[in-house]
Write a protein that holds these residues in place. Structure first.
Motif, short mmCIF file in Angstrom:
data_model
loop_
_atom_site.label_atom_id
_atom_site.label_comp_id
_atom_site.label_asym_id
_atom_site.label_seq_id
_atom_site.Cartn_x
_atom_site.Cartn_y
_atom_site.Cartn_z
N ARG A 33 0.84 -1.21 0.00
CA ARG A 33 0.00 0.00 0.00
C ARG A 33 0.87 1.26 0.00
N SER A 36 3.08 1.43 -3.39
CA SER A 36 2.34 1.66 -4.63
C SER A 36 1.76 3.05 -4.73
N ASP A 39 -1.29 3.35 -6.97
CA ASP A 39 -1.19 2.89 -8.35
C ASP A 39 -1.34 1.37 -8.39
N ASP A 40 -2.44 0.87 -9.00
CA ASP A 40 -2.72 -0.56 -9.00
C ASP A 40 -1.63 -1.38 -9.67
N SER A 41 -1.09 -0.91 -10.78
CA SER A 41 -0.04 -1.68 -11.46
C SER A 41 1.23 -1.70 -10.61
N ALA A 43 1.20 -1.56 -7.36
CA ALA A 43 0.89 -2.43 -6.23
C ALA A 43 1.16 -3.89 -6.60
N GLU A 44 0.76 -4.28 -7.79
CA GLU A 44 1.00 -5.66 -8.24
C GLU A 44 2.50 -5.94 -8.33
#
Length: 140
Positions: A33, A36, A39-41, A43-44
């Protein structure tokens, strides 16, 4: 603030010690958390990187390769320090996150919870029970 002493070292210690425990999920999720920044990408990617790091820690620990554990800690410290160089405002968030994951060393500021669930069969019937142990800080 000396980020290495106040943030990076405790974060690396918490991560390396959590690698072989169930505490990893919570600590990793918190760091993802923070790393990232919404930013979801990212985070992955951060989650994948931390999971690979965990696998390497587990392998090194299983093989009692202390030199490799120390190299992994150094690499992780560098990654966290580089993140803090770019986002110094996140130092406090990391510090607060890892405070909850410090090891139990008998010091007054530690809290440790252990929950065990047992299931046994008795004359064909399943019997379930819980054992909860909590070590709270001393009042001193």
């Amino acid at each position: 603030m000396d980020a290495m002493a106040d943030v990076v070292t405790p974060a690396v210690t918490a991560l390396s010690q959590a690698a072989t425990t169930d505490a990893w999920k919570g600590l990793c999720a918190g760091l993802v958390r923070i790393f990232s920044r919404g930013d979801d990408s990212e985070a992955e990617r951060a989650g994948d990187d931390l999971d690979r790091t965990r696998e390497k820690f587990i392998d090194a620990i299983d093989h009692e390769d202390n030199d490799r554990v120390e190299r992994l800690k150094a690499r992780l410290a560098l990654q966290i320090q580089e993140f803090l160089d770019d986002y110094p405002d996140e130092a406090e968030a990391i510090r607060e996150l890892v405070e909850g994951y410090e090891t139990v060393d008998g010091s007054a500021d530690t809290v440790h919870n252990v929950v065990n669930k047992s299931i046994a069969l008795f004359h064909g019937k399943a019997i379930s029970g819980y054992n909860v142990n909590v070590n709270l800080p001393s009042d001193s």
